[in-house]
Design a protein around this motif. Sequence first.
Motif, mmCIF file in Angstrom:
data_model
loop_
_atom_site.group_PDB
_atom_site.id
_atom_site.type_symbol
_atom_site.label_atom_id
_atom_site.label_comp_id
_atom_site.label_asym_id
_atom_site.label_seq_id
_atom_site.Cartn_x
_atom_site.Cartn_y
_atom_site.Cartn_z
ATOM 1 N N VAL A 18 26.479 32.440 23.660
ATOM 2 C CA VAL A 18 26.047 31.035 24.375
ATOM 3 C C VAL A 18 26.979 30.010 24.438
ATOM 4 N N SER A 19 27.913 30.121 23.623
ATOM 5 C CA SER A 19 29.172 29.091 23.474
ATOM 6 C C SER A 19 29.725 29.315 24.915
ATOM 7 N N THR A 22 27.670 28.321 28.108
ATOM 8 C CA THR A 22 27.459 26.932 28.350
ATOM 9 C C THR A 22 28.743 25.981 28.356
ATOM 10 N N ARG A 23 29.805 26.598 28.059
ATOM 11 C CA ARG A 23 31.037 26.055 28.051
ATOM 12 C C ARG A 23 31.449 25.951 29.619
ATOM 13 N N LEU A 25 29.477 26.356 32.074
ATOM 14 C CA LEU A 25 28.390 25.467 32.922
ATOM 15 C C LEU A 25 28.942 24.100 32.667
ATOM 16 N N TYR A 26 29.127 23.667 31.597
ATOM 17 C CA TYR A 26 29.822 22.196 31.377
ATOM 18 C C TYR A 26 30.877 22.019 32.087
ATOM 19 N N CYS A 30 27.693 21.101 35.456
ATOM 20 C CA CYS A 30 26.023 21.322 35.357
ATOM 21 C C CYS A 30 25.440 20.932 33.919
ATOM 22 N N HIS A 31 24.303 20.284 34.490
ATOM 23 C CA HIS A 31 23.159 19.884 33.192
ATOM 24 C C HIS A 31 22.356 20.930 32.926
ATOM 25 N N LEU A 32 21.991 20.775 31.629
ATOM 26 C CA LEU A 32 21.114 22.014 31.255
ATOM 27 C C LEU A 32 19.628 21.462 30.889
ATOM 28 N N ALA A 35 15.509 26.008 27.923
ATOM 29 C CA ALA A 35 15.997 27.200 27.828
ATOM 30 C C ALA A 35 15.535 28.195 26.814
ATOM 31 N N LEU A 48 17.903 29.943 31.353
ATOM 32 C CA LEU A 48 18.392 28.679 31.411
ATOM 33 C C LEU A 48 18.119 27.935 32.644
ATOM 34 N N VAL A 50 19.432 25.159 34.981
ATOM 35 C CA VAL A 50 20.940 24.298 35.280
ATOM 36 C C VAL A 50 20.617 23.509 36.682
#
Length: 173
Positions: A18-19, A22-23, A25-26, A30-32, A35, A48, A50
């Motif tokens: 997950v870390s 999501t890192r 994507l950030y 990207c906005h989440l 999920a 998820l 995005v």
Amino acid sequence: MSDWNMLTLVGADRPGIVSRVTRALYEVGCHLGEASMIRLGGNFTIMLMVRGERSGQEILDALTPVSDELGLRAHLDPVHGGLHQHLVPNFQVRVTGADRAGIVAEVTGILASHGFNIQELESDVAGDRERPIYIMNIQGFCGETLETLESALSPLVEQGVSVDVSPVDLLIG
């Protein structure tokens, strides 16, 4: 035109998935949104929502180093957001019984015939190989009464399946 993408990733479970996802994507802006992430067997699955300024292919390209390193299979589909529009669940159905083919289809078929909108379904197999026990928890929204749902599911009880229907109490505020 879709305003969100549904990203799905599947691979062997391990710390840091997950870390790392999501890192990545950030870092591409990207906005989440909503999920769902869960371990099933020895696998980890992510669904998820995005969105961002990048195309779907650019999002997948940004995830490639992470997905390759972690052994994840990634897929992306354009979807409409629909955030903040879902119903709040008002019932929970818990089913336990000897594991057998068709139990999910039977329970969900009965619920669907009464307009039950399943919002979440989790299941597990417990016990041992000789005597497996199937456990299923369902949350959803239905306009019917608790008694109507219990009555509709009662034929399963006669087949040796334990069924418990209860209201979902949400303490908001």
